[in-house]
Design a protein around this motif. Structure first.
Motif, PDB file in Angstrom:
ATOM      1  N   THR A 363       1.027  -1.135   0.171  1.00 26.42           N
ATOM      2  CA  THR A 363       0.022   0.008  -0.119  1.00 26.42           C
ATOM      3  C   THR A 363       0.765   1.209  -0.100  1.00 26.42           C
ATOM      4  OG1 THR A 363      -1.666  -1.105   1.340  1.00 26.42           O
ATOM      5  CG2 THR A 363      -1.755   1.021   1.326  1.00 26.42           C
ATOM      6  N   GLY A 365       1.480   5.666   0.196  1.00 25.42           N
ATOM      7  CA  GLY A 365       0.981   6.588   1.141  1.00 25.42           C
ATOM      8  C   GLY A 365       2.007   7.984   1.244  1.00 25.42           C
ATOM      9  N   GLU A 366       1.889   8.450   2.302  1.00 25.50           N
ATOM     10  CA  GLU A 366       2.605   9.669   2.494  1.00 25.50           C
ATOM     11  C   GLU A 366       3.045   9.628   4.009  1.00 25.50           C
ATOM     12  OE1 GLU A 366       0.971  13.435   1.959  1.00 25.50           O
ATOM     13  OE2 GLU A 366       0.839  13.104  -0.262  1.00 25.50           O
ATOM     14  N   THR A 378       0.218   8.171   6.417  1.00 23.39           N
ATOM     15  CA  THR A 378      -0.920   8.284   5.840  1.00 23.39           C
ATOM     16  C   THR A 378      -1.308   7.428   4.603  1.00 23.39           C
ATOM     17  OG1 THR A 378      -1.264  10.516   6.681  1.00 23.39           O
ATOM     18  CG2 THR A 378      -2.905   9.747   4.888  1.00 23.39           C
ATOM     19  N   ASP A 380      -2.871   5.264   1.478  1.00 22.01           N
ATOM     20  CA  ASP A 380      -3.877   5.658   0.315  1.00 22.01           C
ATOM     21  C   ASP A 380      -4.924   4.744   0.639  1.00 22.01           C
ATOM     22  OD1 ASP A 380      -2.143   7.171  -0.814  1.00 22.01           O
ATOM     23  OD2 ASP A 380      -1.185   5.787  -2.419  1.00 22.01           O
ATOM     24  N   ARG A 381      -6.042   4.967  -0.182  1.00 19.92           N
ATOM     25  CA  ARG A 381      -7.310   4.324   0.058  1.00 19.92           C
ATOM     26  C   ARG A 381      -7.206   2.904  -0.484  1.00 19.92           C
ATOM     27  NH1 ARG A 381     -11.562   8.807  -2.502  1.00 19.92           N
ATOM     28  NH2 ARG A 381     -11.190  10.321  -0.686  1.00 19.92           N
ATOM     29  N   ASN A 385      -8.406  -1.242   4.354  1.00 20.07           N
ATOM     30  CA  ASN A 385      -7.817  -0.023   5.430  1.00 20.07           C
ATOM     31  C   ASN A 385      -8.802  -0.235   6.797  1.00 20.07           C
ATOM     32  OD1 ASN A 385      -5.993   0.746   3.781  1.00 20.07           O
ATOM     33  ND2 ASN A 385      -6.628   2.784   3.447  1.00 20.07           N
ATOM     34  N   ARG A 389      -7.488   0.165  10.510  1.00 18.37           N
ATOM     35  CA  ARG A 389      -7.804   0.974  11.449  1.00 18.37           C
ATOM     36  C   ARG A 389      -8.404   0.494  12.705  1.00 18.37           C
ATOM     37  NH1 ARG A 389     -11.451   3.034   8.622  1.00 18.37           N
ATOM     38  NH2 ARG A 389     -10.322   4.727   7.487  1.00 18.37           N
ATOM     39  N   ASP A 411      -2.593   7.119   9.870  1.00 28.79           N
ATOM     40  CA  ASP A 411      -4.084   7.620   9.349  1.00 28.79           C
ATOM     41  C   ASP A 411      -4.277   7.269   7.980  1.00 28.79           C
ATOM     42  OD1 ASP A 411      -5.970   9.383   9.591  1.00 28.79           O
ATOM     43  OD2 ASP A 411      -4.873  11.367   9.098  1.00 28.79           O
ATOM     44  N   TYR A 412      -5.449   7.401   7.712  1.00 26.59           N
ATOM     45  CA  TYR A 412      -6.067   6.750   6.517  1.00 26.59           C
ATOM     46  C   TYR A 412      -6.906   7.855   5.643  1.00 26.59           C
ATOM     47  CZ  TYR A 412      -4.969   2.963   9.263  1.00 26.59           C
ATOM     48  OH  TYR A 412      -4.381   1.871   9.910  1.00 26.59           O
ATOM     49  N   ARG A 413      -6.604   7.819   4.354  1.00 25.86           N
ATOM     50  CA  ARG A 413      -7.192   8.985   3.503  1.00 25.86           C
ATOM     51  C   ARG A 413      -8.891   8.662   3.521  1.00 25.86           C
ATOM     52  NH1 ARG A 413      -3.347  11.730   1.040  1.00 25.86           N
ATOM     53  NH2 ARG A 413      -1.678  10.532   0.313  1.00 25.86           N
TER      54      ARG A 413
END
Length: 413
Positions: A363, A365-366, A378, A380-381, A385, A389, A411-413
């Motif tokens: 996955t 992300g940032e 964070t 990506d979708r 997810n 979470r 964190d999650y978009r």
């Protein structure tokens, strides 16, 4: 990749590497070097040369506590600097720290050899039978030990000569006693793993074992001549098993180089042409129980197959056993990382590494570095997810020592 940081920081992977005595350099300390090599396993990269695919990935560099990952020249050179004592210390301390999380009350283990083939032109390695090729080829023989219930690998040794292989079972029991203070209660392995003399030493240590005896022509002839009244019928309630009713003969025998008597259980009706001979030193365990537990030993073969497929354990080109030994040690660590992640994800407790990687680890992300020593990842979708979470892997995660004690947040978009 950052999903594994809460576990690595909780177990103090950097301290374990330093305590194991691994070498480092001024620019790349030993924990960063091992984390860079471990990330190859966690990312399913086949060879160390493929590390160049991520040379400019700052995120993967940050995972190991570096600005970017080391290049293949350093990774290859570093893999030749380790010693067996380093691998033993790292593996032992890692398993001991991991034990309360994944191995509480571990008492039974399945052991098996796996030949890792050499694919170069010339080699001074010994020949070992490679099942996938159907012949003996130059290879490195490695022993793996897997906890019977959770199927977590907790021991490996690839620094073995043929003359040392039969004593590896006893070395594993010594390893486990040094870690946990007691010998294992049960061991399961096949007939080619050790000798009758070594089985006698296991009996002296009061370790129960179950293994297969090789079927000689005289043994089979004597079993065929037995009257039907000697055979007892029992039903084996193993799901999806085709032959549920089997016959057995339970008797005590004596074998050369083994002090005392052994219990031999001849099993017929398993779908083979000839009866299967089980040997155990436990006098009271039921036939149904000993057969069922030994049948589950096939899980280690399945686990080895998973490691070969997912962690690319066979994709080695070195003929230096210590180099291979480091690789299998990192495989043990990576395997337990995936078992931990699967255990935290609801509905994926028994999942193999491949689906866990495909649905969660692969996955994008940032990564953001915030004031107050916060590292925010964070994702990506992805449709899975919500399971991440719910797992809240970052909750109560300790600061990461090799990242200047930054705390990680997901964190999650």
């Amino acid at each position: 990749m950052f999903l594994f940081l809460p576990l690595l920081s909780r177990l103090g992977f950097d301290a374990l590497v330093r305590d194991a005595g691994y070498p480092g350099s001024k620019m790349i300390p030993p924990d960063a070097a091992l984390l860079a090599l471990l990330s190859q396993k966690l990312l399913r990269k086949e060879r160390r040369s493929h590390i160049d695919d991520h040379n400019v990935d700052a995120g993967l560099g940050l995972f190991a506590g570096l600005n970017v990952r080391p290049k293949k020249s350093f990774a290859t050179e570093y893999s030749y600097r380790g010693q067996r004592i380093h691998q033993e210390r790292l593996m032992g301390s890692w398993v001991k720290k991991l034990s309360p999380l994944l191995l509480p009350g571990a008492k039974a283990f399945a052991l098996d050899f796996h030949p890792i083939p050499y694919r170069g032109e010339e080699a001074t390695l010994e020949n070992h039978y490679i099942p996938g090729r159907g012949k003996a080829c130059p290879s490195v023989q490695a022993l793996f030990a897997q906890e019977h219930e959770t199927r977590v690998f907790c021991y490996a040794n690839a620094n073995l000569l043929r003359t040392e292989q039969t004593g590896e079972v006893l070395r594993f029991t010594d390893y486990w006693r040094d870690l946990m203070g007691t010998y294992p209660e049960w061991l399961y392995f096949d007939s080619k793993l050790t000798t009758y003399a070594e089985l006698s030493k296991l009996n002296e240590r009061e370790i129960s074992f179950a293994t297969i005896r090789r079927r000689g022509a005289n043994i089979l002839r004597a079993l065929r001549e037995r009257p039907k009244s000697d055979w007892t019928t029992v039903r084996i309630d193993i799901p999806k098993r085709r032959n549920k009713e089997i016959r057995y003969v339970d008797e005590s025998i004596r074998l050369p180089e083994y002090e005392g008597t052994l219990r031999q259980i001849a099993l017929d009706g398993l779908g083979h042409e000839s009866p299967t001979l089980l040997l155990t030193n436990h006098p009271d365990v039921s036939v149904r129980s000993v057969f069922g537990n030994y049948a589950r030993r096939n899980g280690i073969e399945d686990g080895l197959g998973t490691n070969v497929d997912f962690f690319h354990m066979d994709n080695l080109s070195s003929e230096v056993r210590l180099n291979v030994d480091l690789d299998v040690t990192l495989t043990v660590v990576a395997n337990s990382c995936y078992r931990w992640l699967a255990s935290r994800l609801k509905g994926f407790d028994g999942a193999k590494p491949k689906p866990v990687s495909r649905k969660f680890v692969e996955t994008g992300g940032e990564i953001e570095v915030h004031p107050g020593k916060r590292l925010r990842v964070t994702f990506d979708r992805r449709c899975h997810n919500p399971i991440l979470r719910e797992a809240a892997l970052d909750k109560d995660a300790p600061p990461i020592p090799w990242l200047d004690n930054y705390k990680i947040e997901f964190d999650y978009r």
